[in-house]
Design a protein around this motif. Structure first.
Motif, PDB file in Angstrom:
ATOM      1  N   MET A 182      -9.616 -37.819  92.136  1.00  0.00           N
ATOM      2  CA  MET A 182      -8.530 -36.907  91.797  1.00  0.00           C
ATOM      3  C   MET A 182      -7.225 -37.671  92.002  1.00  0.00           C
ATOM      4  O   MET A 182      -6.997 -38.234  93.087  1.00  0.00           O
ATOM      5  CB  MET A 182      -8.559 -35.684  92.704  1.00  0.00           C
ATOM      6  CG  MET A 182      -7.334 -34.806  92.610  1.00  0.00           C
ATOM      7  SD  MET A 182      -7.265 -33.865  91.083  1.00  0.00           S
ATOM      8  CE  MET A 182      -7.516 -32.211  91.719  1.00  0.00           C
ATOM      9  N   LEU A 209      -3.114 -37.564  92.100  1.00  0.00           N
ATOM     10  CA  LEU A 209      -2.019 -36.626  92.336  1.00  0.00           C
ATOM     11  C   LEU A 209      -0.687 -37.343  92.222  1.00  0.00           C
ATOM     12  O   LEU A 209      -0.458 -38.366  92.879  1.00  0.00           O
ATOM     13  CB  LEU A 209      -2.150 -36.002  93.726  1.00  0.00           C
ATOM     14  CG  LEU A 209      -3.361 -35.088  93.925  1.00  0.00           C
ATOM     15  CD1 LEU A 209      -3.619 -34.858  95.399  1.00  0.00           C
ATOM     16  CD2 LEU A 209      -3.139 -33.758  93.229  1.00  0.00           C
ATOM     17  N   ARG A 233      -5.564 -32.529  83.042  1.00  0.00           N
ATOM     18  CA  ARG A 233      -6.220 -32.024  84.251  1.00  0.00           C
ATOM     19  C   ARG A 233      -7.582 -32.681  84.459  1.00  0.00           C
ATOM     20  O   ARG A 233      -7.994 -32.929  85.581  1.00  0.00           O
ATOM     21  CB  ARG A 233      -6.392 -30.518  84.148  1.00  0.00           C
ATOM     22  CG  ARG A 233      -5.112 -29.753  84.268  1.00  0.00           C
ATOM     23  CD  ARG A 233      -4.710 -29.563  85.733  1.00  0.00           C
ATOM     24  NE  ARG A 233      -5.484 -28.505  86.357  1.00  0.00           N
ATOM     25  CZ  ARG A 233      -6.057 -28.615  87.550  1.00  0.00           C
ATOM     26  NH1 ARG A 233      -5.951 -29.720  88.252  1.00  0.00           N
ATOM     27  NH2 ARG A 233      -6.744 -27.612  88.055  1.00  0.00           N
ATOM     28  N   ARG A 280      -8.184 -34.993  87.370  1.00  0.00           N
ATOM     29  CA  ARG A 280      -9.513 -35.408  87.845  1.00  0.00           C
ATOM     30  C   ARG A 280     -10.109 -36.350  86.827  1.00  0.00           C
ATOM     31  O   ARG A 280     -10.416 -35.946  85.702  1.00  0.00           O
ATOM     32  CB  ARG A 280     -10.413 -34.212  88.076  1.00  0.00           C
ATOM     33  CG  ARG A 280     -11.731 -34.593  88.728  1.00  0.00           C
ATOM     34  CD  ARG A 280     -12.508 -33.409  89.229  1.00  0.00           C
ATOM     35  NE  ARG A 280     -11.872 -32.720  90.334  1.00  0.00           N
ATOM     36  CZ  ARG A 280     -11.905 -33.126  91.590  1.00  0.00           C
ATOM     37  NH1 ARG A 280     -12.552 -34.246  91.918  1.00  0.00           N
ATOM     38  NH2 ARG A 280     -11.320 -32.427  92.549  1.00  0.00           N
ATOM     39  N   GLN A 294      -7.092 -38.934  95.761  1.00  0.00           N
ATOM     40  CA  GLN A 294      -7.709 -38.129  96.809  1.00  0.00           C
ATOM     41  C   GLN A 294      -9.212 -38.144  96.646  1.00  0.00           C
ATOM     42  O   GLN A 294      -9.733 -37.804  95.580  1.00  0.00           O
ATOM     43  CB  GLN A 294      -7.202 -36.685  96.743  1.00  0.00           C
ATOM     44  CG  GLN A 294      -7.744 -35.804  97.860  1.00  0.00           C
ATOM     45  CD  GLN A 294      -7.176 -34.400  97.815  1.00  0.00           C
ATOM     46  OE1 GLN A 294      -6.776 -33.907  96.765  1.00  0.00           O
ATOM     47  NE2 GLN A 294      -7.120 -33.736  98.976  1.00  0.00           N
ATOM     48  N   ARG A 316      -6.574 -28.181  93.243  1.00  0.00           N
ATOM     49  CA  ARG A 316      -5.188 -28.089  92.798  1.00  0.00           C
ATOM     50  C   ARG A 316      -4.331 -29.110  93.536  1.00  0.00           C
ATOM     51  O   ARG A 316      -4.784 -29.855  94.378  1.00  0.00           O
ATOM     52  CB  ARG A 316      -4.648 -26.684  93.065  1.00  0.00           C
ATOM     53  CG  ARG A 316      -5.506 -25.561  92.560  1.00  0.00           C
ATOM     54  CD  ARG A 316      -5.630 -25.588  91.053  1.00  0.00           C
ATOM     55  NE  ARG A 316      -4.409 -25.239  90.378  1.00  0.00           N
ATOM     56  CZ  ARG A 316      -4.025 -23.995  90.079  1.00  0.00           C
ATOM     57  NH1 ARG A 316      -4.764 -22.974  90.450  1.00  0.00           N
ATOM     58  NH2 ARG A 316      -2.898 -23.778  89.421  1.00  0.00           N
ATOM     59  N   GLY A 317      -3.042 -29.150  93.201  1.00  0.00           N
ATOM     60  CA  GLY A 317      -2.118 -30.027  93.903  1.00  0.00           C
ATOM     61  C   GLY A 317      -1.709 -29.450  95.247  1.00  0.00           C
ATOM     62  O   GLY A 317      -2.031 -28.320  95.579  1.00  0.00           O
ATOM     63  N   LEU A 318      -1.007 -30.258  96.029  1.00  0.00           N
ATOM     64  CA  LEU A 318      -0.558 -29.810  97.343  1.00  0.00           C
ATOM     65  C   LEU A 318       0.776 -29.077  97.215  1.00  0.00           C
ATOM     66  O   LEU A 318       1.589 -29.389  96.356  1.00  0.00           O
ATOM     67  CB  LEU A 318      -0.367 -31.003  98.282  1.00  0.00           C
ATOM     68  CG  LEU A 318      -1.626 -31.560  98.932  1.00  0.00           C
ATOM     69  CD1 LEU A 318      -2.460 -32.351  97.934  1.00  0.00           C
ATOM     70  CD2 LEU A 318      -1.254 -32.436 100.124  1.00  0.00           C
ATOM     71  N   PHE A 359       4.232 -31.725  94.283  1.00  0.00           N
ATOM     72  CA  PHE A 359       3.057 -32.286  93.640  1.00  0.00           C
ATOM     73  C   PHE A 359       2.756 -31.639  92.292  1.00  0.00           C
ATOM     74  O   PHE A 359       3.046 -30.456  92.072  1.00  0.00           O
ATOM     75  CB  PHE A 359       1.818 -32.081  94.534  1.00  0.00           C
ATOM     76  CG  PHE A 359       1.713 -33.056  95.660  1.00  0.00           C
ATOM     77  CD1 PHE A 359       2.375 -32.824  96.856  1.00  0.00           C
ATOM     78  CD2 PHE A 359       0.954 -34.215  95.524  1.00  0.00           C
ATOM     79  CE1 PHE A 359       2.279 -33.733  97.908  1.00  0.00           C
ATOM     80  CE2 PHE A 359       0.853 -35.122  96.574  1.00  0.00           C
ATOM     81  CZ  PHE A 359       1.520 -34.876  97.761  1.00  0.00           C
ATOM     82  N   GLY A 360       2.154 -32.430  91.422  1.00  0.00           N
ATOM     83  CA  GLY A 360       1.549 -31.884  90.222  1.00  0.00           C
ATOM     84  C   GLY A 360       0.198 -31.269  90.548  1.00  0.00           C
ATOM     85  O   GLY A 360      -0.256 -31.298  91.701  1.00  0.00           O
ATOM     86  N   GLU A 361      -0.460 -30.727  89.519  1.00  0.00           N
ATOM     87  CA  GLU A 361      -1.738 -30.045  89.724  1.00  0.00           C
ATOM     88  C   GLU A 361      -2.914 -30.998  89.851  1.00  0.00           C
ATOM     89  O   GLU A 361      -4.015 -30.591  90.170  1.00  0.00           O
ATOM     90  CB  GLU A 361      -1.994 -29.065  88.584  1.00  0.00           C
ATOM     91  CG  GLU A 361      -1.113 -27.839  88.614  1.00  0.00           C
ATOM     92  CD  GLU A 361      -1.422 -26.930  89.788  1.00  0.00           C
ATOM     93  OE1 GLU A 361      -0.553 -26.115  90.138  1.00  0.00           O
ATOM     94  OE2 GLU A 361      -2.515 -27.035  90.395  1.00  0.00           O
ATOM     95  N   GLY A 362      -2.672 -32.265  89.577  1.00  0.00           N
ATOM     96  CA  GLY A 362      -3.740 -33.241  89.729  1.00  0.00           C
ATOM     97  C   GLY A 362      -4.457 -33.539  88.422  1.00  0.00           C
ATOM     98  O   GLY A 362      -4.517 -32.695  87.520  1.00  0.00           O
ATOM     99  N   TYR A 369      -0.830 -40.737  94.245  1.00  0.00           N
ATOM    100  CA  TYR A 369      -1.861 -40.751  95.272  1.00  0.00           C
ATOM    101  C   TYR A 369      -3.207 -40.553  94.590  1.00  0.00           C
ATOM    102  O   TYR A 369      -3.302 -39.958  93.527  1.00  0.00           O
ATOM    103  CB  TYR A 369      -1.678 -39.588  96.263  1.00  0.00           C
ATOM    104  CG  TYR A 369      -0.516 -39.681  97.210  1.00  0.00           C
ATOM    105  CD1 TYR A 369       0.752 -39.243  96.852  1.00  0.00           C
ATOM    106  CD2 TYR A 369      -0.693 -40.172  98.503  1.00  0.00           C
ATOM    107  CE1 TYR A 369       1.816 -39.298  97.744  1.00  0.00           C
ATOM    108  CE2 TYR A 369       0.362 -40.230  99.404  1.00  0.00           C
ATOM    109  CZ  TYR A 369       1.606 -39.791  99.014  1.00  0.00           C
ATOM    110  OH  TYR A 369       2.661 -39.847  99.913  1.00  0.00           O
TER     111      TYR A 369
END
Lengths: 120, 108
Positions: free
Chosen positions: A88, A90, A9, A116, A37, B41-43, A111-114, A35
């Protein structure tokens, strides 16, 4: 439920380090995407993959590479991290057209939670 | 690449009010999708409307599509504080291109 899991994360790396971001999906999706962001720039597509060992450049591939050795796993690699890659990240996956049993396959992304990433 | 642009960039309302967000895009589409993102969070996919549909409902969400104007709107009725998030429209054939999003703040 579909689950897309990103390995970390939060990461902090130093300039010049090699960075691996891992993504695993459990729904047998053909397509996987990375992606990034950034505030004011929205989501931008880095790379995507339609199948194992396949990869396609997105809108901003410079400075990145990817690996898809198994269907469920799609890795994003920063060969030599730079401060402008602080962002971030994704990961997403989806059915390919025709893969889903329902006729209305439409390309919905999961999507995953991202992750950072901060590069110092 | 096709791109959606949301309007407004930010929206602040009270609980119980309706929230309307708009999306404009540039080229022909096969469908248009709306996503939600909670902070950090994610989308999450909310709803998809096909190019041959004009309106679609899902719970408190109502989406309209006007292909002649290349625009879509997302209406959230009876907003709750938990609806606070960023909302994105997305279009594309082989890959999705996202707009920059509308940040919605719903105050109790």
């Amino acid at each position: 439920d579909v689950k897309v899991t990103q390995s970390s994360r939060y990461l902090v790396k130093r300039t010049g380090e090699k960075v691996f971001l891992e993504c695993v999906q459990d729904m047998d999706h053909e397509n996987m995407f990375w992606y990034r962001q950034d505030p004011g720039l929205g989501l931008r597509l880095i790379y995507f993959s339609y199948d194992v060992k396949m990869k396609e450049k997105g809108d901003i591939p410079e400075g990145y590479s990817v690996s898809r050795e198994k269907k469920e796993r799609f890795s994003l690699i920063l060969e030599s991290a730079s401060t402008n890659q602080t962002s971030m990240y994704l990961c997403a996956s989806s059915f390919a057209l025709g893969q889903a049993l329902q006729a209305t396959n439409t390309g919905e992304l999961f999507f995953g939670e991202g992750s950072r990433l901060t590069v110092l | 690449s096709q791109q959606g642009e949301e309007d407004p960039q930010a929206l602040s309302i009270q609980e119980g009010e309706n929230a309307t967000m708009n999306c404009s895009y540039k080229t022909s589409i096969n469908n248009l999708q709306w996503y939600r993102q909670n902070s950090g969070r994610g989308l999450v996919h909310l709803i998809l409307i096909r190019s041959n549909e004009r309106e679609k409902h899902s719970g408190r969400l109502r989406v309209t599509l006007d292909t002649s104007k290349k625009s879509s709107s997302l209406l959230i009725t009876a907003s709750r504080a938990a609806d606070t998030a960023s909302y994105f429209c997305a279009t594309g054939y082989s890959t999705l291109t996202f707009g920059k999003g509308t940040m919605l703040l719903v105050s109790p």
